[in-house]
Enzyme design. Structure first.
Site, mmCIF file in Angstrom:
data_model
loop_
_atom_site.group_PDB
_atom_site.id
_atom_site.type_symbol
_atom_site.label_atom_id
_atom_site.label_comp_id
_atom_site.label_asym_id
_atom_site.label_seq_id
_atom_site.Cartn_x
_atom_site.Cartn_y
_atom_site.Cartn_z
ATOM 1 N N GLU A 48 7.278 1.229 13.625
ATOM 2 C CA GLU A 48 8.236 0.296 13.023
ATOM 3 C C GLU A 48 8.211 0.465 11.505
ATOM 4 O OE1 GLU A 48 7.383 -3.998 12.862
ATOM 5 O OE2 GLU A 48 9.351 -4.292 13.783
ATOM 6 N N GLU A 61 5.321 -12.799 19.249
ATOM 7 C CA GLU A 61 6.544 -12.000 19.091
ATOM 8 C C GLU A 61 6.275 -11.018 17.966
ATOM 9 O OE1 GLU A 61 9.051 -11.644 20.900
ATOM 10 O OE2 GLU A 61 8.816 -13.367 22.213
ATOM 11 N N LYS A 109 2.131 -22.899 9.440
ATOM 12 C CA LYS A 109 1.781 -22.011 8.325
ATOM 13 C C LYS A 109 2.857 -20.945 8.160
ATOM 14 C CE LYS A 109 -0.151 -18.104 7.586
ATOM 15 N NZ LYS A 109 0.566 -17.741 6.365
ATOM 16 N N CYS A 146 13.203 -7.633 13.429
ATOM 17 C CA CYS A 146 12.428 -7.074 14.544
ATOM 18 C C CYS A 146 13.362 -6.452 15.577
ATOM 19 C CB CYS A 146 11.579 -8.164 15.177
ATOM 20 S SG CYS A 146 12.533 -9.638 15.529
HETATM 21 P P1 NAD Z 1 2.446 -10.291 9.382
HETATM 22 O O1 NAD Z 1 1.798 -9.998 10.683
HETATM 23 O O2 NAD Z 1 1.917 -9.640 8.164
HETATM 24 O O3 NAD Z 1 2.345 -11.852 9.080
HETATM 25 C C1 NAD Z 1 2.860 -12.815 9.975
HETATM 26 C C2 NAD Z 1 2.151 -14.144 9.724
HETATM 27 O O4 NAD Z 1 0.787 -14.017 10.131
HETATM 28 C C3 NAD Z 1 2.124 -14.577 8.262
HETATM 29 O O5 NAD Z 1 2.323 -15.972 8.190
HETATM 30 C C4 NAD Z 1 0.722 -14.211 7.834
HETATM 31 O O6 NAD Z 1 0.239 -14.987 6.767
HETATM 32 C C5 NAD Z 1 -0.053 -14.495 9.098
HETATM 33 N N1 NAD Z 1 -1.347 -13.824 9.192
HETATM 34 C C6 NAD Z 1 -1.720 -12.646 8.613
HETATM 35 N N2 NAD Z 1 -2.996 -12.368 8.934
HETATM 36 C C7 NAD Z 1 -3.440 -13.356 9.730
HETATM 37 C C8 NAD Z 1 -4.676 -13.615 10.382
HETATM 38 N N3 NAD Z 1 -5.715 -12.791 10.272
HETATM 39 N N4 NAD Z 1 -4.774 -14.730 11.134
HETATM 40 C C9 NAD Z 1 -3.719 -15.574 11.258
HETATM 41 N N5 NAD Z 1 -2.542 -15.381 10.652
HETATM 42 C C10 NAD Z 1 -2.393 -14.291 9.899
HETATM 43 O O7 NAD Z 1 3.994 -10.022 9.572
HETATM 44 P P2 NAD Z 1 5.150 -10.075 8.474
HETATM 45 O O8 NAD Z 1 4.995 -8.887 7.582
HETATM 46 O O9 NAD Z 1 5.226 -11.430 7.853
HETATM 47 O O10 NAD Z 1 6.461 -9.919 9.370
HETATM 48 C C11 NAD Z 1 7.007 -8.700 9.740
HETATM 49 C C12 NAD Z 1 6.686 -8.403 11.181
HETATM 50 O O11 NAD Z 1 7.154 -9.454 12.010
HETATM 51 C C13 NAD Z 1 7.366 -7.157 11.710
HETATM 52 O O12 NAD Z 1 6.459 -6.407 12.468
HETATM 53 C C14 NAD Z 1 8.462 -7.709 12.625
HETATM 54 O O13 NAD Z 1 8.874 -6.849 13.651
HETATM 55 C C15 NAD Z 1 7.823 -8.920 13.146
HETATM 56 N N6 NAD Z 1 8.826 -9.863 13.653
HETATM 57 C C16 NAD Z 1 8.945 -10.004 15.004
HETATM 58 C C17 NAD Z 1 9.896 -10.867 15.524
HETATM 59 C C18 NAD Z 1 10.029 -11.051 17.002
HETATM 60 O O14 NAD Z 1 10.556 -12.059 17.412
HETATM 61 N N7 NAD Z 1 9.569 -10.126 17.827
HETATM 62 C C19 NAD Z 1 10.729 -11.577 14.669
HETATM 63 C C20 NAD Z 1 10.583 -11.397 13.304
HETATM 64 C C21 NAD Z 1 9.614 -10.544 12.804
#
Ligand code: NAD
Length: 483
Positions: free
Chosen positions: A385, A250, A172, A284
């Protein structure tokens, strides 16, 4: 209409709904319509992955290697086209987008090789006449949930090892970047995988994601995204009736880059510019805290302000653009509200921070990279963040205070130090509390063949990438054999 379906059980399946994929560099540009899977369709994808598992788990390493290698080769062959798509849907400046596509190809190639090298151990037992064998087996159906900021590399670094170690996949992607995910799925659909081995279900986290978290047939969830969603994933995985799901998270970062008095100024400035602002700060691993000792502070700030004037903000696909737009209106609003908060907290904005709704006639989410000085580590802009092109300078007395400020954060993903002293470099390498430490290099930007991940609130579970990926995507069996 340019529509893109989900890939379920070996077929392309229309969704219950469609969403538009819009170019953040030019909001008049509609990239395409992408299917949104229903809960029932997600359930069908999980059932398909479950049914395909015995066959794929029993596939030969060569079959897996061939499939992954074919995808890696195709990504390489289509690098320009995919890089353009990535820049267009996410807003990453084209050179960075091309770099990310190359990374995805390297990852598929790496795990094609790893499929042929799945390790095991054989040793003598402590009991007479007994033998012991330790083998790695697939975990089962792996649910993959990815964020929007690396639309092809993060899916690659989860899908490739999952398949290499014999698992089946339900993937997904983030709602904002379905284009690269769909392109990857389309390549996988032609890579010789048995039907159901790989499934793409685009759709909202609340429906598609939660369905994956709650279905007991999904044995493992690998998630990259925000800390808040990560915690929900963890709760769902342990709160299941019956077997809990294995999970890997992550999440966010608030990564420090320490600049010591003896640093090479131009190296430090380039590390900070790249780490804080490239990819529009939407990494990130971005260096959002620049922890600078007082002997170099003023020179560093002056050089940063000067260098920031050359960071051309614009359409991600235009030649010369260094900083593409913010990904969408919501993220832009978040960035702007943190910039306002920084000023309200008493920090001084010395460069950037202006939003442009229009650049060269293109309506987009443009934001000039922002630099704050006179900040301290307790300010919210230094604790939370922001996930945009916003960095703060924190002035400190000496290397001891620098280390303590660098480590004073709930997060622990990446951390860096700029110094010309071997002694200091070793000291910081040893004592920075982060999963990844960079010496005279930006906090963002990693290799594809070594472990990636963090500590504290940034990560949970085994590392991603490199050989360490096996710890998540396989389960170990210890066999005692008495012949
Ligand atoms: P997000 O948490 O909003 O979404 C991430 C994913 O989770 C999306 O596919 C979203 O549809 C899904 N999701 C949302 N709610 C959910 C639920 N209730 N159940 C299951 N899945 C759900 O994050 P984002 O805005 O897409 O990404 C940005 C974040 O990602 C930042 O905090 C960034 O630091 C982090 N990030 C971390 C790394 C790492 O390796 N540590 C790498 C890239 C991004």
């Amino acid at each position: 209409m340019n529509t893109h379906a989900n890939f379920i059980a070996g077929d392309w399946v229309a969704g219950q709904d469609l969403i538009q994929n819009i170019n953040p560099s030019d909001t008049r540009d509609l990239i395409g319509h992408y299917a949104q899977a229903s809960r029932t369709q997600t359930e069908t994808a999980i059932a398909a992955a479950d049914a395909a598992l015995p066959k794929w788990a029993a596939s030969t390493p060569q079959q897996r290697a061939d499939a992954l290698d074919a995808v890696g080769s195709e990504i390489l062959a289509r690098k320009a086209e995919l890089g353009d798509l990535l820049a267009r849907e996410e807003g990453k400046a084209l050179p960075d987008a091309l770099g990310e596509v190359l990374r995805a190809a390297q990852i598929f190639k790496f795990f094609a090789g790893e499929a042929l090298r799945i390790p095991g151990e054989s040793m003598a037992s402590t009991r007479p006449g007994m033998g012991v064998a330790v083998t790695r087996e697939p975990v089962g159906v792996v649910g993959i949930i990815t964020p929007w900021n690396f639309p092809i590399a993060i899916p690659a670094w989860k899908i490739a090892p999952a398949l290499a170690y014999g698992n089946t996949v339900v993937f997904k992607p983030a709602e904002l970047v379905p284009g690269c995910a769909w392109a990857l799925a389309e390549m996988l659909s032609r890579a010789g995988l048995p039907a159901g081995t790989f499934n793409l279900v685009m759709g909202p986290g609340r429906e598609v994601g939660e369905e994956m978290l709650n279905d007991p047939r999904v044995s493992a969830i690998t998630f990259t995204g925000s800390e808040g969603t990560g915690r929900k994933v963890a709760h769902a995985c342990v709160g299941r009736a019956g077997a809990m799901a294995r999970f890997q998270l992550e999440m966010g970062g608030k990564n420090p880059l320490v600049v010591l008095n003896d640093a090479d100024l131009s190296v430090a400035v380039e590390c900070a510019i790249n780490g804080a602002f490239y990819a529009t700060g939407q990494r990130c691993t971005a260096s959002s805290r620049l922890v600078v000792t007082e002997g170099i502070h003023d020179r560093f700030v002056a050089a940063m302000v000067q260098r920031m004037k050359s960071l051309k903000v614009g359409d991600a696909r235009q030649a010369g653009t260094v900083i593409g737009p913010v990904v969408n209106a919501t993220q832009l609003q978040q960035d702007l509200s943190y910039i306002a908060l920084g000023s309200a907290e008493g920090a001084k904005l010395v460069a950037g921070g202006q939003h442009h709704g229009l650049i060269e006639g293109r309506p987009g989410f443009y934001l000039e990279p922002a630099l704050f000085i006179d900040t301290h580590n307790a300010m919210r802009i230094n604790r939370e963040e922001i996930f945009g092109p916003v960095a703060s300078v924190i002035r400190v007395r000496d290397h001891e205070e620098a280390l303590s400020v660098a480590n004073d954060t709930p997060y622990g993903l990446s951390a860096g130090v700029c110094t010309t002293s071997l002694k200091m470099a070793s000291h910081f390498q040893r004592h920075l509390q982060a999963g990844m430490v960079m010496v005279n290099a930006p906090t963002a930007g990693v290799d594809p063949h070594v472990p990636f991940g963090g500590r504290k609130a940034s990560s949970h579970g085994p590392r991603e990438q490199g050989r360490y990926a096996a710890d998540f995507y396989t389960t170990v069996k210890t066999a005692y054999i008495h012949p």
